[in-house]
Design a protein around this motif. Structure first.
Motif, PDB file in Angstrom:
ATOM      1  N   LYS A  44       0.549  -1.035   0.106  1.00  0.00           N
ATOM      2  CA  LYS A  44      -0.154  -0.409   0.006  1.00  0.00           C
ATOM      3  C   LYS A  44       1.288   0.900   0.058  1.00  0.00           C
ATOM      4  CE  LYS A  44      -3.759   2.095   2.093  1.00  0.00           C
ATOM      5  NZ  LYS A  44      -4.949   2.481   3.366  1.00  0.00           N
ATOM      6  N   LYS A  45       1.813   1.216   1.285  1.00  0.00           N
ATOM      7  CA  LYS A  45       3.124   2.529   0.939  1.00  0.00           C
ATOM      8  C   LYS A  45       3.333   3.094  -0.767  1.00  0.00           C
ATOM      9  CE  LYS A  45       6.010   1.951   4.249  1.00  0.00           C
ATOM     10  NZ  LYS A  45       6.822   2.190   4.935  1.00  0.00           N
ATOM     11  N   HIS A  46       3.643   1.600  -1.048  1.00  0.00           N
ATOM     12  CA  HIS A  46       4.435   1.576  -2.572  1.00  0.00           C
ATOM     13  C   HIS A  46       3.626   1.963  -3.681  1.00  0.00           C
ATOM     14  CE1 HIS A  46       7.577   0.594   0.045  1.00  0.00           C
ATOM     15  NE2 HIS A  46       8.819   1.115  -0.408  1.00  0.00           N
ATOM     16  N   GLY A  47       2.316   1.991  -3.249  1.00  0.00           N
ATOM     17  CA  GLY A  47       1.465   1.811  -4.536  1.00  0.00           C
ATOM     18  C   GLY A  47       1.531   0.600  -5.653  1.00  0.00           C
ATOM     19  N   THR A  48       1.570  -0.381  -4.981  1.00  0.00           N
ATOM     20  CA  THR A  48       1.835  -1.935  -5.681  1.00  0.00           C
ATOM     21  C   THR A  48       0.360  -1.963  -6.201  1.00  0.00           C
ATOM     22  OG1 THR A  48       4.260  -1.794  -4.705  1.00  0.00           O
ATOM     23  CG2 THR A  48       2.479  -3.918  -5.817  1.00  0.00           C
ATOM     24  N   TYR A  49       0.642  -2.844  -6.802  1.00  0.00           N
ATOM     25  CA  TYR A  49      -0.986  -3.903  -6.967  1.00  0.00           C
ATOM     26  C   TYR A  49      -1.203  -5.126  -6.455  1.00  0.00           C
ATOM     27  CZ  TYR A  49      -5.214  -5.221 -10.653  1.00  0.00           C
ATOM     28  OH  TYR A  49      -6.691  -6.089 -10.703  1.00  0.00           O
ATOM     29  N   VAL A  50      -2.762  -5.022  -5.537  1.00  0.00           N
ATOM     30  CA  VAL A  50      -2.185  -6.657  -4.895  1.00  0.00           C
ATOM     31  C   VAL A  50      -3.317  -7.495  -6.024  1.00  0.00           C
ATOM     32  CG1 VAL A  50      -2.764  -8.105  -2.866  1.00  0.00           C
ATOM     33  CG2 VAL A  50      -1.562  -5.851  -3.003  1.00  0.00           C
ATOM     34  N   ASN A  51      -2.889  -8.975  -5.805  1.00  0.00           N
ATOM     35  CA  ASN A  51      -3.626  -9.569  -6.870  1.00  0.00           C
ATOM     36  C   ASN A  51      -3.973 -11.069  -5.507  1.00  0.00           C
ATOM     37  OD1 ASN A  51      -4.270  -9.417 -10.119  1.00  0.00           O
ATOM     38  ND2 ASN A  51      -1.967  -8.860  -9.386  1.00  0.00           N
ATOM     39  N   PHE A  52      -5.297 -11.137  -5.050  1.00  0.00           N
ATOM     40  CA  PHE A  52      -4.942 -12.325  -3.819  1.00  0.00           C
ATOM     41  C   PHE A  52      -6.249 -13.532  -4.937  1.00  0.00           C
ATOM     42  CE2 PHE A  52      -5.904  -8.353  -1.634  1.00  0.00           C
ATOM     43  CZ  PHE A  52      -4.993  -8.780   0.095  1.00  0.00           C
ATOM     44  N   VAL A  53      -4.920 -14.587  -4.981  1.00  0.00           N
ATOM     45  CA  VAL A  53      -5.265 -15.329  -5.742  1.00  0.00           C
ATOM     46  C   VAL A  53      -5.265 -16.606  -4.373  1.00  0.00           C
ATOM     47  CG1 VAL A  53      -4.198 -14.391  -7.989  1.00  0.00           C
ATOM     48  CG2 VAL A  53      -2.668 -15.861  -6.483  1.00  0.00           C
ATOM     49  N   GLY A  54      -5.813 -17.405  -5.286  1.00  0.00           N
ATOM     50  CA  GLY A  54      -5.881 -18.966  -4.454  1.00  0.00           C
ATOM     51  C   GLY A  54      -4.375 -19.350  -4.496  1.00  0.00           C
ATOM     52  N   LYS A  55      -4.808 -20.705  -3.529  1.00  0.00           N
ATOM     53  CA  LYS A  55      -2.938 -21.156  -3.183  1.00  0.00           C
ATOM     54  C   LYS A  55      -2.737 -21.902  -5.305  1.00  0.00           C
ATOM     55  CE  LYS A  55      -0.553 -25.032  -0.457  1.00  0.00           C
ATOM     56  NZ  LYS A  55      -0.174 -25.437  -1.176  1.00  0.00           N
ATOM     57  N   ASP A  56      -3.439 -23.045  -5.282  1.00  0.00           N
ATOM     58  CA  ASP A  56      -3.235 -23.352  -6.484  1.00  0.00           C
ATOM     59  C   ASP A  56      -2.671 -22.432  -8.201  1.00  0.00           C
ATOM     60  OD1 ASP A  56      -4.146 -25.762  -5.194  1.00  0.00           O
ATOM     61  OD2 ASP A  56      -6.239 -25.576  -6.564  1.00  0.00           O
ATOM     62  N   ARG A  57      -3.035 -21.531  -7.745  1.00  0.00           N
ATOM     63  CA  ARG A  57      -2.205 -20.244  -8.340  1.00  0.00           C
ATOM     64  C   ARG A  57      -1.190 -20.301  -8.061  1.00  0.00           C
ATOM     65  NH1 ARG A  57      -3.997 -15.505 -11.572  1.00  0.00           N
ATOM     66  NH2 ARG A  57      -2.491 -14.741 -12.973  1.00  0.00           N
ATOM     67  N   LEU A  58      -0.982 -20.029  -6.722  1.00  0.00           N
ATOM     68  CA  LEU A  58       0.482 -19.188  -7.067  1.00  0.00           C
ATOM     69  C   LEU A  58       1.938 -20.997  -6.381  1.00  0.00           C
ATOM     70  CD1 LEU A  58      -0.277 -17.420  -3.115  1.00  0.00           C
ATOM     71  CD2 LEU A  58       0.339 -16.814  -4.957  1.00  0.00           C
ATOM     72  N   ASP A  59       0.419 -22.257  -6.269  1.00  0.00           N
ATOM     73  CA  ASP A  59       1.402 -23.064  -6.598  1.00  0.00           C
ATOM     74  C   ASP A  59       1.919 -24.264  -7.964  1.00  0.00           C
ATOM     75  OD1 ASP A  59       1.465 -23.825  -4.808  1.00  0.00           O
ATOM     76  OD2 ASP A  59      -0.274 -25.686  -4.023  1.00  0.00           O
ATOM     77  N   SER A  60       0.976 -22.919  -8.783  1.00  0.00           N
ATOM     78  CA  SER A  60       1.344 -22.722 -10.617  1.00  0.00           C
ATOM     79  C   SER A  60       2.590 -22.486 -10.813  1.00  0.00           C
ATOM     80  CB  SER A  60       0.039 -22.989 -11.479  1.00  0.00           C
ATOM     81  OG  SER A  60      -0.538 -21.045 -11.497  1.00  0.00           O
ATOM     82  N   MET A  61       2.568 -20.989 -10.752  1.00  0.00           N
ATOM     83  CA  MET A  61       3.060 -19.768 -10.670  1.00  0.00           C
ATOM     84  C   MET A  61       4.490 -20.377 -10.240  1.00  0.00           C
ATOM     85  SD  MET A  61       0.492 -16.874  -9.789  1.00  0.00           S
ATOM     86  CE  MET A  61       2.300 -15.548 -10.431  1.00  0.00           C
ATOM     87  N   SER A  62       5.038 -20.535  -8.767  1.00  0.00           N
ATOM     88  CA  SER A  62       6.395 -20.904  -8.205  1.00  0.00           C
ATOM     89  C   SER A  62       6.904 -21.699  -9.157  1.00  0.00           C
ATOM     90  CB  SER A  62       5.854 -21.569  -6.118  1.00  0.00           C
ATOM     91  OG  SER A  62       7.226 -21.460  -6.352  1.00  0.00           O
ATOM     92  N   GLU A  63       8.475 -21.389  -8.715  1.00  0.00           N
ATOM     93  CA  GLU A  63       9.009 -22.604  -9.644  1.00  0.00           C
ATOM     94  C   GLU A  63      10.077 -22.578  -8.418  1.00  0.00           C
ATOM     95  OE1 GLU A  63      12.070 -19.508 -11.871  1.00  0.00           O
ATOM     96  OE2 GLU A  63      11.070 -20.412 -13.998  1.00  0.00           O
ATOM     97  N   THR A  64      10.039 -22.519  -6.921  1.00  0.00           N
ATOM     98  CA  THR A  64      10.679 -22.693  -5.510  1.00  0.00           C
ATOM     99  C   THR A  64       9.640 -24.550  -5.383  1.00  0.00           C
ATOM    100  OG1 THR A  64      10.354 -21.330  -4.309  1.00  0.00           O
ATOM    101  CG2 THR A  64      11.842 -20.683  -5.714  1.00  0.00           C
ATOM    102  N   GLY A  65       8.412 -23.492  -5.012  1.00  0.00           N
ATOM    103  CA  GLY A  65       7.735 -24.223  -4.284  1.00  0.00           C
ATOM    104  C   GLY A  65       7.382 -24.006  -2.655  1.00  0.00           C
TER     105      GLY A  65
END
Length: 251
Positions: A44-65
């Motif tokens: 919020k301080k830096h004006g960054t756009y925040v996306n709230f997503v499901g764990k499955d979406r993050l898992d699919s994006m993650s390279e490290t797990g």
């Protein structure tokens, strides 16, 4: 996975506090602990756009797990301010030419537009913070190096920025099939060229804020051009008209 992504809570907190420009933050929906709250405060301080997503979406994006419920997309290049763009025009003793991009999502389109901005003599590019691609490595590659010479500003509200630039003497033309032929418009002076989203074009609210609507004559079986191609055609009509009025463009 985005090559500009970083994963993990402490890494992302330190990125914010270290001054990194984070274009987008993906947070696992439902997490409310202290560390997540800290990350959201920094966003919020830096004006960054925040996306709230499901764990499955993050898992699919993650390279490290091991994303720990958060992944951030870091800008590959630093953003300029709108003031920096206007200052560049002032230093060149030229009326400002600015490209306003209303929701360009394809990094190759953004990179190509930045390249066109540089070669056509535009003083900078303005993009929105939300629902648009930022300065990723793919954008940098598509710009063929122009990103190093062409300031790109990221703003929260395109319409507000346009209104402020109008107060400073700039007028705006947007690309749309329903407008006047670009050859019939005076595209000289202090001008902002507005290019819309690849699928939906210029939004109605932004279109209403434009002074003129320019159409590109087309003869064919389909009804639209790629966004970066349309931008290039209109940009060089601006160049043509300026040369006709005595402006110099040769290197």
């Amino acid at each position: 996975m985005n090559e500009n992504a970083i994963e993990g809570r402490n890494v992302i907190i330190e990125a914010f506090r270290g001054g990194k420009t984070i274009d987008k933050l993906y947070v696992q929906d439902g997490l409310k602990d202290y560390t997540i709250s800290t990350i959201l405060r920094e966003a919020k301080k830096h004006g960054t756009y925040v996306n709230f997503v499901g764990k499955d979406r993050l898992d699919s994006m993650s390279e490290t797990g091991k994303h720990q419920g958060v992944i951030a997309i870091v800008a590959a290049y630093e953003y300029a301010s709108v003031g920096d763009i206007l200052e560049k025009a002032r230093q060149n003793n030229e009326p400002p030419v600015v490209f306003i991009l209303d929701g360009i999502e394809d990094p190759h389109n953004l990179g190509a537009i930045i390249r066109t901005a540089n070669l056509s003599g535009a003083h900078g590019v303005i993009i929105p913070k939300h629902r648009a691609v930022g300065l990723t490595a793919a954008v940098a590659r598509a710009s063929a190096g122009a990103i190093n010479y062409t300031p790109v500003a990221k703003v929260t509200n395109i319409n507000k920025t346009m209104s402020e630039l109008k107060d400073a003497g700039m007028w705006f033309v947007c690309a749309d099939m329903g407008g006047d032929r670009m050859y019939d418009l005076d595209l000289t002076g202090s001008i902002g060229l507005v290019i819309g989203n690849e699928g939906d074009g210029v939004s109605e609210s932004v279109k209403k804020n434009c002074d003129f609507i320019a159409s590109i004559p087309m003869k064919g079986d389909i009804d639209s051009l790629n966004a970066s191609v349309a931008c290039g055609i209109l940009a060089y009509e601006i160049v043509r008209q300026r040369i006709a009025k005595g402006a110099k463009y040769e290197k």
